[in-house]
Write an enzyme that holds these catalytic residues in place. Structure first.
Site, mmCIF file in Angstrom:
data_model
loop_
_atom_site.group_PDB
_atom_site.id
_atom_site.type_symbol
_atom_site.label_atom_id
_atom_site.label_comp_id
_atom_site.label_asym_id
_atom_site.label_seq_id
_atom_site.Cartn_x
_atom_site.Cartn_y
_atom_site.Cartn_z
ATOM 1 N N CYS D 62 -26.668 97.522 100.961
ATOM 2 C CA CYS D 62 -28.050 97.384 101.348
ATOM 3 C C CYS D 62 -29.256 98.373 100.225
ATOM 4 O O CYS D 62 -28.393 98.823 100.031
ATOM 5 C CB CYS D 62 -28.641 97.213 102.247
ATOM 6 N N ALA D 65 -29.483 101.650 101.475
ATOM 7 C CA ALA D 65 -28.243 102.330 100.830
ATOM 8 C C ALA D 65 -28.713 102.861 99.401
ATOM 9 O O ALA D 65 -28.521 103.721 99.117
ATOM 10 C CB ALA D 65 -27.549 101.636 100.747
ATOM 11 N N ARG D 96 -22.693 110.446 99.471
ATOM 12 C CA ARG D 96 -22.921 110.593 97.973
ATOM 13 C C ARG D 96 -22.527 111.159 97.332
ATOM 14 O O ARG D 96 -21.980 111.001 95.535
ATOM 15 C CB ARG D 96 -24.129 110.163 98.109
ATOM 16 N N HIS D 202 -33.585 101.224 95.080
ATOM 17 C CA HIS D 202 -34.059 102.189 93.647
ATOM 18 C C HIS D 202 -35.436 101.893 93.495
ATOM 19 O O HIS D 202 -35.813 102.413 93.384
ATOM 20 C CB HIS D 202 -32.917 100.944 92.810
#
Lengths: 548, 459, 459, 548
Positions: D62, D65, D96, D202
């Site tokens: 999503c 994230a 991550r 992003h």
């Protein structure tokens, strides 16, 4: 089991012995005493240091174990080569918990190693001396040690390997190679079948150390009050704690036989002012020999138990008779007893009234009763694994002890005064004064006088007797060794190992006493024993509420 | 400072001095085997120190009672022979402890004297020192021949030599000789055979003997062990699967040649491929098909081997132990793409080096292997060519600490950890356990040593 | 430097900021529970990130495939409701993946919107989007209530709510709800019940689902799991044993109140006394007696507890995890005479502190316990009062490394070690395993830290 | 399965899509291309950056994230507070593998921490702004950080919490408390339901960083060749390796978005000489904005693959046009390639001819094909998880991309020249010269041109397609993420994770290439796949030799 608890000690004995074949019963009868009170015991002999009957599941080990494992085990800078098949070397490898302080940067320490000639069938058939020579050579080439010791295992004697000849020969040869590196090499005829227990091995070990090492160095080191500690093996760090206390008092440990010891210490043993004997059984004869040879008096000490430690320190101070030392010892005792008393105040209410049994070793079954006493616990049964009659009844019986065939095989050294170095540490006058003040030299009264009426004293106890005793008398704690441990515990009674301390310790001295109090508290008050029964054992009937 | 401070990198030839052995002597193996007979009291015919040492070692390894008798030789017996001692021992043992069986093994002492144990045992029977219905088995186990593994094998052979009795009819069972493995392993072999629906006679069987419960009620002779009746019946089985050549082949071959029970000699079923061989041999010998449950367990092992391959790949291992165990371990390590870099056993047997060479032939590394080697040698090899992991008995912990290398304890003796008594390393589940231990050792080290920049949450 | 360098000794009150949580959110617990139904595809009704996160976490924990669908909310669905998405999802799921069951749980998103999942599921059935013979179960699992444990409990309740169907006759079985435990634990509970000869319905049952084999043949829906038929039949059982109040009581109480299946709520059967309670309750509920094999395993655990007591006695432990697990672990540690010094759970539930206080009332130490606590708090406690051992999930490894304290991994998630999938910690055998791990952690540290003078061969 | 292997790509596609309901099939058809050769592909569009169909088991995550996890994750000195129920913060906690070098003695590093407001029902019902304020206050009190960032999760937008207002308010309040400690506070409206994949996250992250941080510091640091690296996230230490190489060449990394980054680096990004874009998808717009605002040109680089690394270095050197730099870069390449070539010489014979599939991320599925090429392996299928059309087809299609409702929700910043600091790095003349020499600015040709005919290009692949592809095409290796890994491997094909590298790496740069070669060798040649079948599966019939 109230009916069983009500058994008299004599009934307990009868109940146990009745299982035996007649001959066995007859023999065990003499090694199994009911304590009938101090006076009555004056006239009772115990049979000890006699063969274990074949087929009986004994605690005992062998002569090799007593020699290589017990006596030489705690010395760090000797390369100990077992001459024999691999097993003996393997089993005596790091298994005794002798601690050693090899922290000096260049200190040798071979205690972590196992050296063996690993004899094979070829060696048995054709003789093992060549292999032994080569093994000594290889050890020398690899390590350049201060000393190499050779230990004979069962077949060595039978096939006729002359280990002493090899030792002599190799000593000569190797010392010729490098004049700057002196190596002492000696051997022990400690085949496992000699004697009746480890005790023979102690004797063989001590004799050879006395012959080949002790007296090599007669220069007195520094220290005003120079003592040797004999018969202390630094299990679990006991020797460290004793040294700590001695240091604190200003007493110098010249030599230790053999806890945390070195070759050098053995060599200089002859210069001490006093020999202090911890384990009477394993070493009293060495004290005698040193007295004969160099005039060093000996006293029995006991650093197991806080009170015993205090008593031993006072005895040493009294021996030297120096006010400064006597005062210092009192200071140290007062200081150390604070923690001891504080711990006891916490622990003792939980241990008082509980019962212990001790069947182990050659002096620990006696010494550790002092610790139990400090905890308010009663020792209701005790005995040794490899002691002699004097360890039970006191040194007064030594003249009466019959030496049987098994013991006769163990060499007795004939010692004479060393004309160059004999030097009585006290004048006859001084000795008399001390004795008049109640001071006892070379005296040990043994186990029995310290035990109560109606307790049991059993020599060389075996598994049948152990388990039956527990079943009948249900002590709160049982002290013995690893072979006994789990069988006893399966019966619901904690076993405290007094050979290796169950990896605990130190238990000597003041700090050791505190450790022991806490450990016994843990054991006798552990909740683990409340888990033995499952809920369905406690309440097996079913109420079939939901069934249907 | 170090614990083994006198061990140097420089390797010198030695022909006479063994330092830090990777074996011990026959009798302890014989004693262990004998404990795998139900109601058996092992008996050590020699001086009492042997028996004390063996009982101590086994007791420490299992933290369980280990009973055994001894002939308690003194100097006299050593000179005149131990017959009197042994006869007396039989009488006392049966009267006092009342075992079903006494299993006598010899020692270097009685062997050097030349005592004939079977003859003495016969005499004991004739003299009534062995009560009706009770039996004695014997094994010749001179300490100066072979090792504890040899002693185990000799006693296992002694069981069938002394007891196996041919009948007219086959019993529909398969003999399985588990080899010198843990009680937990023997339990696992039984579980697998049960899943396979193959009736077996497993001997010896120390499961239930040396991993017993604490209940407050003590049985000197626990419920476990192969029974005398079963041992007698081994002569009538359809076949024998001998697991581990060193530990099990003697008995299997005896049954084959004497009683025409065909035998097949396999490796210990430790690791994926060795367990495959065992299950496959069992299925073929018994004519059964492999149930889904076993295939499932196998697949779980393969799955974990795959999942963690990256942490195992090319990691170097040094091992010391017994030949049958080492062969299986090496095979397992190779199957994991690990590198068994240094391997020693103290137990003799030339075939060992050959087998290891064969197993490691595709390993992209020079593998050091020595039969009749010792841990001093192994340690020197490690100093010259360090490894990521040690596998061996508790004595390896000194090397582990000095060299700061993690140790997975395996073999005899394990004196300082619990688990081997209860959790098998044989079978697929055992493989999983061993893999878990190897991984935990490697990953715990990684977690300790990774720089903070690359400390990993997930692995 | 340290990994958690901003964690100071000084403890400040926090009322709003959670740092390093000791819990996660409901849906992942619901997803895990749903995987314990045979042929079930869990479905996350919310935005697709939730599903991705939950699948990732479970995948990493198990190193196994974890399938789940998502309603893939976008802004539109978030505004207008997710009905259309869910209906579409049902159709796609049944057509493409063909599961037996779809188990839908909600998320904070769909709960905030107010989507009525049971109603949507009904609609899907009516519209033929759920094929004949297939079923849908639902659970409301808003992420802002409770924790992953709550989500597990809700989904377990959802199973019986949606499926349990009363018949005229009792089925002779007992429902066992294992609680939020590992697949291996569920396997162990089945094994114990089988040994007890008690027929059970275990739900959920992830054994065989999340610890599967590698065979080259992949089944999207593995062979394991409780079947729909069994779940239907839970209404007809003799009783329900709910293991773990937080994880299992909801479903048990539902069956009790709705279908008159009497229930008993116990702790997780982890450790000696808790396993005793389970076995005893099972025996009483089923009217069976406990077989020797179970008593034997129990005795083995007691034996090892006794053998190693000295190394455990008064050792201090810090724990983070889920309430049911922590209660059982604390009880086990106390039974070992260890000191559970600091305990946190993120999962709410006031009773937790009470239970811990009750279990530790005789522990001679001030025990810190916090419900709705976090690992930051735990770490601060540890800094102020160090411990010998940590027990918790993989996130504890940062504390472990910073403070140089060994960690026994237990709980969710374990991302960096293998084992929890395959080897249970419940039951007596599980207790042995946990004990082995605790001991190994303590003894390995001892072997590392002991001075050379007192380095021990045997322990 | 020889028949299946013989399927044409079009047949494979047909076989896979036929399982779908019509609507799904129609949609997937547009995202599932068969490569028909370079020319044919010029006219083919791929559908990308569109919603995933509900019920489809997707790889995607999503917006939260993408924002909190991907972009802000690798920055060490910002306290990232997740505003929402606990899960989102928990799942993005250390998952991550962004590495960071916080080894400076006073370096802040909050990457090991998870901060969350842990919203409860009460907060959902009554609003969470107060709790958020208090959380920011507590974070400030505990850590005094340089910056605090707030991330919105799904319910936050729905209940109307104004996170930006809280950020502004708290920033003002806290900066007033301690004038010596400046704290920046900003928030992200990155609710999970926004957009169709991480890509939206992003964008939201980059926009806010650009708005609140970039340009805060316009003093040029030392360094002759000052570059920013954009879209490199230091998974497994990739950024460390890239920095190592840049350092070695004498190129200074001014700022990293956001692998191994700090707040300060973001702040000074505006002073660089050049922006180098690694991951086109996640950050190309930031490069554009910096060009617009300050005149910094950008180029696409790729440090994945040894040849690509060399090519990127040469491109940077060419940009600066300085002979010394150009020579140094050649030296470095020559030196580094020795080990690369040596490793390839060993590995390549074992990897040549093998096949790979890559379905992952927004640029990795393209970049990693270079490494497979170096290994002699063919990439027979590829696609992205969250890319847009330009990432497949190249920037040339940007004008044609239809912006749908989901994407329209993501704010596009309107950027203008910074009158104070705008400064074109190259004159128009220089730019033209470079372009004439073949130098490409702000250009990315996408994935498709680099792929071969008859390969498959699939956007947003799902589990059904993945497994079916593997079954039919049996690649030697499959690259994707953790959710795909075990399902693929159950089918007997190794999966290499290109999100977290399966805990391996670095794979960037020269050393990274070597690591990757060895890793792929390990995976495609592992003997593990030979164990899938048990002996009894291979030979199931029984010869009942012993049965009797």
């Amino acid at each position: 089991m109230p009916t069983k608890k009500a058994m008299t000690p004599a009934e307990v004995k009868e109940e146990i012995l009745k299982r035996y074949p007649t001959k066995v019963a007859r023999k065990r009868d003499k090694q199994f005493l009911v304590h009938e009170g101090p006076e009555a015991m004056q006239t009772k002999d115990i049979q000890a240091n006699v063969r274990t009957i074949p087929g009986i599941i004994t605690q005992r080990g062998c002569t090799y174990a007593g020699c290589k494992g017990v006596i030489l085990g705690p010395t760090r800078d000797i390369v100990n080569i077992t001459h024999g098949p691999i097993g003996c070397g393997f089993y005596s490898w790091l298994t005794r918990r002798n601690q050693t302080d090899a922290s000096a940067p260049d200190a040798a320490n071979y205690m972590t190693y196992c050296f063996s000639t690993d004899m094979t069938e070829h060696d048995i058939v054709f003789g093992g001396m060549n292999k032994l020579r080569q093994a000594v050579q290889e050890a020398y080439d690899l390590f350049k040690p201060r000393a190499i010791a050779i230990f004979s295992t069962c077949p060595v004697g039978l096939i006729g390997d002359d280990v002493h000849a090899v030792a002599r020969e190799m000593k000569e040869k190797l010392n010729a190679i490098d004049p700057n590196h002196k190596v002492n090499i000696f051997a022990f005829s400690c085949e496992g079948y000699k004697g009746v227990s480890q005790s023979a091995g102690h004797h063989i070990a001590n004799n050879q150390i006395f012959t080949h090492v002790v007296g090599e160095e007669m220069k007195r080191p520094e220290g005003k009050y120079l003592i040797n500690m004999l018969g202390e093996y630094n299990i679990g760090g006991d020797a460290f704690e004793i040294e700590r206390i001695l240091d604190k008092c200003g007493i110098t440990l010249n030599s230790s036989f053999s806890g945390n010891s070195t070759y050098e210490q053995f060599a200089r043993a002859g210069v001490a002012d006093l020999n202090c004997v911890m384990c009477h059984r394993s070493i009293n004869y060495v004290a005698d020999m040193m007295e004969t040879k160099w005039g060093i008096p000996w006293i029995k000490v006991n650093f197991i138990g806080a009170k015993s430690t205090a008593k031993s320190l006072r005895k040493i101070a009294q021996y030297f008779g120096d006010k400064q030392l006597i005062d210092r010892v009192e200071e140290v005792i007062a200081e150390e007893m604070k923690n001891v008393d504080a711990t006891l105040a916490d622990v003792k209410p939980r241990t008082t009234g509980k019962t212990a049994m001790l069947f182990v070793g050659g002096s620990r079954a006696h010494h550790y009763q002092d610790l139990f006493k400090e905890l308010g616990m009663r020792s209701i049964g005790a005995g040794y694994e490899f002691a002699h009659r004097d360890d039970y009844e006191g040194r007064r019986v030594i003249p009466d002890i019959k030496v049987d065939a098994d013991s006769r095989n163990i060499e007795e050294l004939h010692i004479e005064q060393d004309p160059a170095n004999y030097n009585p540490r006290k004048t006859d006058e001084e000795l008399k004064q001390l004795e008049a003040a109640g001071f006892e030299f070379k005296e040990y009264a043994g186990l029995i006088p310290d035990m109560d009426k109606d307790t049991l004293i059993i020599d060389d106890i075996n598994s049948w007797e152990t388990e039956k005793l527990i079943e009948i008398m249900k002590p709160d704690i049982f002290c013995a060794g690893i072979k006994e441990k789990y069988a006893v515990e399966k019966l619901g009674v904690p076993l405290k190992q007094l050979h290796n301390y169950d990896m605990g310790g130190p238990y000597a001295g003041f700090k050791g006493a505190v450790n022991y109090y806490l450990e016994i508290d843990r054991l006798v008050n552990s909740k683990i024993w409340s888990y033995l029964e499952a809920p369905w054992d406690k309440e097996p009937e079913l109420s079939a509420t939901y069934v249907g | 400072m170090t614990l083994l401070r006198h061990t140097s990198k420089e390797i010198k030839d030695r022909s006479a001095l063994t330092i830090n052995p990777a074996k011990t002597c026959q009798p302890v193996g014989a004693m262990y085997a004998a404990l795998g007979i139900h109601g058996c009291l092992p008996h050590s015919h020699g001086s009492q120190g042997c028996c004390a040492y063996h009982r101590t070692m086994l007791t420490r390894h299992y933290k369980e009672p280990v009973y055994a008798g001894t002939s308690s030789f003194t100097e006299g017996a050593s000179v005149f022979g131990g017959q009197a001692n042994l006869l007396q021992a039989f009488q006392n043992i049966f009267e006092i402890y009342d075992p079903e069986v006494v299993a006598v093994h010899s020692t270097c002492l009685s062997e050097t004297i030349g005592d004939d144990m079977p003859q003495i045992a016969d005499k004991a029977v004739k003299e009534g020192k062995v009560p009706e219905g009770k039996v004695v088995v014997t094994a010749s186990t001179p300490s100066y021949v072979g090792s504890h593994v040899t002693g185990f094998a000799n006693m296992v052979q002694g069981m069938v030599k002394g007891l196996a009795t041919k009948k007219d009819k086959k019993n529909g069972k398969i003999n399985v000789i588990p080899g010198f493995v843990e009680p937990s392993d023997m339990g696992e072999i039984k579980r697998l055979c049960k899943l396979m629906d193959v009736p077996i006679i497993l001997f010896p069987d120390t499961d239930g003997v040396l991993n017993g419960p604490l209940t407050g009620k003590h049985k000197m002779f626990p419920d476990g062990g192969v029974t005398v009746e079963e041992l007698r019946d081994t002569a009538n089985s359809m076949g024998t699967l001998a697991l581990g050549e060193w530990g099990s082949s003697l008995a299997a071959k005896y049954l084959d040649s004497t009683h025409k029970v065909p035998c097949q000699i396999l490796g210990l079923p430790l690791g994926l491929t060795a367990t495959d061989s065992f299950i496959d041999a069992l299925r073929k010998m018994a004519g059964k098909s492999v149930p889904a449950e076993i295939s499932f367990e196998r697949g779980q092992l393969v799955d974990v081997m795959k999942d963690y391959h990256q942490y195992l790949y090319r990691r170097k291992v040094a091992l010391a132990g017994d030949p049958d165990q080492l062969i299986a371990l090496t095979e397992f390590l190779v199957s994991l793409d690990m590198i068994p870099a240094h391997i020693v056993t103290g137990t003799p047997g030339k075939k060992f080096e050959e087998r290891i060479r064969e197993i490691t032939k595709d390993v992209p590394y020079k593998v050091n292997v020595k039969v009749e080697g010792d841990m001093f040698m192994l340690h020197q090899w490690i100093k010259n060519d360090p490894v990521d992991l040690l596998i061996g008995n508790t004595y390896m912990k000194y090397i582990a600490r000095d060299e700061d290398i993690p140790l997975v304890r395996h073999g005899l003796p394990i004196l300082d950890r619990v688990g081997h008594q209860y959790f098998p390393t044989v079978g697929y589940k055992g493989g999983l356990r061993l893999l878990e231990k190897i991984l935990d050792a490697i990953l715990t080290r990684k977690d300790r040593d990774d720089p903070e920049t690359s400390f990993e949450l997930a692995l």
